[in-house]
Design a protein around this motif. Sequence first.
Motif, PDB file in Angstrom:
ATOM      1  N   GLU A  26     -13.160   2.090   5.244  1.00  0.00           N
ATOM      2  CA  GLU A  26     -12.490   1.548   4.060  1.00  0.00           C
ATOM      3  C   GLU A  26     -12.513   2.559   2.928  1.00  0.00           C
ATOM      4  OE1 GLU A  26     -12.585  -2.488   1.265  1.00  0.00           O
ATOM      5  OE2 GLU A  26     -14.244  -2.030   2.607  1.00  0.00           O
ATOM      6  N   GLN A  27     -11.396   2.675   2.211  1.00  0.00           N
ATOM      7  CA  GLN A  27     -11.284   3.577   1.080  1.00  0.00           C
ATOM      8  C   GLN A  27     -11.227   2.770  -0.215  1.00  0.00           C
ATOM      9  OE1 GLN A  27      -7.987   6.219   1.727  1.00  0.00           O
ATOM     10  NE2 GLN A  27      -8.841   7.067   3.616  1.00  0.00           N
ATOM     11  N   SER A  28     -11.509   3.433  -1.330  1.00  0.00           N
ATOM     12  CA  SER A  28     -11.590   2.738  -2.611  1.00  0.00           C
ATOM     13  C   SER A  28     -10.260   2.099  -3.005  1.00  0.00           C
ATOM     14  CB  SER A  28     -12.050   3.710  -3.704  1.00  0.00           C
ATOM     15  OG  SER A  28     -11.152   4.825  -3.786  1.00  0.00           O
ATOM     16  N   SER A  29      -9.157   2.700  -2.566  1.00  0.00           N
ATOM     17  CA  SER A  29      -7.841   2.161  -2.937  1.00  0.00           C
ATOM     18  C   SER A  29      -7.434   0.965  -2.083  1.00  0.00           C
ATOM     19  CB  SER A  29      -6.777   3.251  -2.809  1.00  0.00           C
ATOM     20  OG  SER A  29      -6.713   3.730  -1.468  1.00  0.00           O
ATOM     21  N   ASP A  30      -8.113   0.746  -0.960  1.00  0.00           N
ATOM     22  CA  ASP A  30      -7.716  -0.325  -0.047  1.00  0.00           C
ATOM     23  C   ASP A  30      -7.822  -1.696  -0.707  1.00  0.00           C
ATOM     24  OD1 ASP A  30      -7.262   1.572   1.850  1.00  0.00           O
ATOM     25  OD2 ASP A  30      -9.033   1.123   3.071  1.00  0.00           O
ATOM     26  N   LEU A  31      -8.897  -1.925  -1.430  1.00  0.00           N
ATOM     27  CA  LEU A  31      -9.109  -3.250  -2.024  1.00  0.00           C
ATOM     28  C   LEU A  31      -8.003  -3.590  -3.009  1.00  0.00           C
ATOM     29  CD1 LEU A  31     -10.826  -5.765  -2.265  1.00  0.00           C
ATOM     30  CD2 LEU A  31     -12.200  -4.591  -4.007  1.00  0.00           C
ATOM     31  N   THR A  32      -7.559  -2.617  -3.788  1.00  0.00           N
ATOM     32  CA  THR A  32      -6.464  -2.859  -4.736  1.00  0.00           C
ATOM     33  C   THR A  32      -5.190  -3.255  -3.998  1.00  0.00           C
ATOM     34  OG1 THR A  32      -7.399  -1.267  -6.297  1.00  0.00           O
ATOM     35  CG2 THR A  32      -5.067  -1.823  -6.561  1.00  0.00           C
ATOM     36  N   LEU A  33      -4.887  -2.557  -2.905  1.00  0.00           N
ATOM     37  CA  LEU A  33      -3.700  -2.880  -2.109  1.00  0.00           C
ATOM     38  C   LEU A  33      -3.811  -4.266  -1.485  1.00  0.00           C
ATOM     39  CD1 LEU A  33      -3.162   0.551  -0.321  1.00  0.00           C
ATOM     40  CD2 LEU A  33      -1.678  -0.460  -2.057  1.00  0.00           C
ATOM     41  N   ILE A  34      -4.995  -4.598  -0.966  1.00  0.00           N
ATOM     42  CA  ILE A  34      -5.191  -5.888  -0.310  1.00  0.00           C
ATOM     43  C   ILE A  34      -5.047  -7.030  -1.318  1.00  0.00           C
ATOM     44  CG2 ILE A  34      -6.923  -7.349   0.809  1.00  0.00           C
ATOM     45  CD1 ILE A  34      -7.980  -4.766   2.172  1.00  0.00           C
ATOM     46  N   ILE A  35      -5.729  -6.929  -2.450  1.00  0.00           N
ATOM     47  CA  ILE A  35      -5.664  -7.992  -3.456  1.00  0.00           C
ATOM     48  C   ILE A  35      -4.249  -8.168  -3.978  1.00  0.00           C
ATOM     49  CG2 ILE A  35      -6.431  -8.723  -5.747  1.00  0.00           C
ATOM     50  CD1 ILE A  35      -8.571  -9.068  -3.675  1.00  0.00           C
ATOM     51  N   GLY A  36      -3.549  -7.066  -4.210  1.00  0.00           N
ATOM     52  CA  GLY A  36      -2.164  -7.149  -4.685  1.00  0.00           C
ATOM     53  C   GLY A  36      -1.282  -7.879  -3.682  1.00  0.00           C
ATOM     54  N   SER A  37      -1.454  -7.572  -2.398  1.00  0.00           N
ATOM     55  CA  SER A  37      -0.654  -8.230  -1.365  1.00  0.00           C
ATOM     56  C   SER A  37      -1.003  -9.710  -1.260  1.00  0.00           C
ATOM     57  CB  SER A  37      -0.877  -7.543  -0.014  1.00  0.00           C
ATOM     58  OG  SER A  37      -0.405  -6.209  -0.037  1.00  0.00           O
ATOM     59  N   LEU A  38      -2.296 -10.049  -1.339  1.00  0.00           N
ATOM     60  CA  LEU A  38      -2.708 -11.448  -1.275  1.00  0.00           C
ATOM     61  C   LEU A  38      -2.092 -12.250  -2.414  1.00  0.00           C
ATOM     62  CD1 LEU A  38      -6.479 -10.973  -0.345  1.00  0.00           C
ATOM     63  CD2 LEU A  38      -4.740 -12.052   1.093  1.00  0.00           C
ATOM     64  N   ARG A  39      -2.059 -11.665  -3.594  1.00  0.00           N
ATOM     65  CA  ARG A  39      -1.489 -12.376  -4.752  1.00  0.00           C
ATOM     66  C   ARG A  39       0.019 -12.542  -4.611  1.00  0.00           C
ATOM     67  NH1 ARG A  39      -5.147  -9.252  -9.373  1.00  0.00           N
ATOM     68  NH2 ARG A  39      -7.009 -10.553  -9.107  1.00  0.00           N
ATOM     69  N   ARG A  40       0.701 -11.530  -4.082  1.00  0.00           N
ATOM     70  CA  ARG A  40       2.152 -11.664  -3.881  1.00  0.00           C
ATOM     71  C   ARG A  40       2.456 -12.737  -2.840  1.00  0.00           C
ATOM     72  NH1 ARG A  40       1.748  -6.103  -4.657  1.00  0.00           N
ATOM     73  NH2 ARG A  40       1.537  -5.636  -2.438  1.00  0.00           N
ATOM     74  N   LEU A  41       1.667 -12.762  -1.772  1.00  0.00           N
ATOM     75  CA  LEU A  41       1.892 -13.761  -0.723  1.00  0.00           C
ATOM     76  C   LEU A  41       1.534 -15.160  -1.206  1.00  0.00           C
ATOM     77  CD1 LEU A  41       0.516 -11.583   2.183  1.00  0.00           C
ATOM     78  CD2 LEU A  41       2.850 -12.485   2.053  1.00  0.00           C
ATOM     79  N   HIS A  42       0.575 -15.261  -2.091  1.00  0.00           N
ATOM     80  CA  HIS A  42       0.250 -16.560  -2.696  1.00  0.00           C
ATOM     81  C   HIS A  42       1.405 -17.028  -3.584  1.00  0.00           C
ATOM     82  CE1 HIS A  42      -2.269 -19.680  -4.597  1.00  0.00           C
ATOM     83  NE2 HIS A  42      -1.702 -19.309  -5.725  1.00  0.00           N
ATOM     84  N   ALA A  43       1.967 -16.107  -4.361  1.00  0.00           N
ATOM     85  CA  ALA A  43       3.058 -16.461  -5.265  1.00  0.00           C
ATOM     86  C   ALA A  43       4.290 -16.943  -4.512  1.00  0.00           C
ATOM     87  CB  ALA A  43       3.414 -15.259  -6.149  1.00  0.00           C
ATOM     88  N   THR A  44       4.486 -16.466  -3.281  1.00  0.00           N
ATOM     89  CA  THR A  44       5.642 -16.870  -2.483  1.00  0.00           C
ATOM     90  C   THR A  44       5.280 -17.921  -1.431  1.00  0.00           C
ATOM     91  OG1 THR A  44       5.261 -14.878  -1.142  1.00  0.00           O
ATOM     92  CG2 THR A  44       6.987 -14.763  -2.814  1.00  0.00           C
ATOM     93  N   HIS A  45       4.050 -18.479  -1.534  1.00  0.00           N
ATOM     94  CA  HIS A  45       3.609 -19.606  -0.711  1.00  0.00           C
ATOM     95  C   HIS A  45       3.452 -19.286   0.778  1.00  0.00           C
ATOM     96  CE1 HIS A  45       5.412 -21.473  -4.352  1.00  0.00           C
ATOM     97  NE2 HIS A  45       4.360 -22.264  -4.261  1.00  0.00           N
TER      98      HIS A  45
END
Length: 213
Positions: free
Chosen positions: A121-140
Amino acid sequence: MSTEAVERRLYNALWWAKVQSAGPLEVDPDTPAVAGLTRAAAPDGSSVWLVPTLPSGAGHGVLDELDAPPVAVEQPNETARILAICVACCWTDRSAPAWPGSTGTLAQVRSVYAGMRGRPEQSSDLTLIIGSLRRLHATHWLLWDDKAAEVRLGPRVITWTAADLTTLRDLCRHLPEPPPPILSSPPATTTPDDELPDPAPAAHAASAEDSDE
């Protein structure tokens, strides 16, 4: 046309206007059915989601009109990758329907993501993962709980066809196996001993007084 039929059409039109404005809606279980909207019951039965029943082979124009893009348009490849990982983590019984699935954790997603990329795991991975989770939450597509760092599949997965589920089963078999989930602790339950004082001390005190007399 009868008054009842007119009222029914107006009722359906009202709910479709709400769905087109806000996307899938979480409502009370007693809400009457709406033509063209699929009902997805919450795991605990406390609510249901009203999700548009999409025409077979609906193109991007129809999906956009229903406020139901296939995946969030920002970083679509990364977002689709996280959706696939969450399916692997949350759809544990793949002989059953995908909805409602089970609860997964951010730790599981991070583990599968690192294995999928074939590197630590790299330091930038968590930012990418959280951003994707929030986008997928916003679109249900997902129900993401930021505070608990837990995720469930969203109500839109109820629209997946048998062919979609077959493809997803095959995809899950090729993803790294997620570790067991460690979920947030459930609320502490109250025991009878917590509700009532222990009568033993009082009984002992009474016995001692009797002995003194």
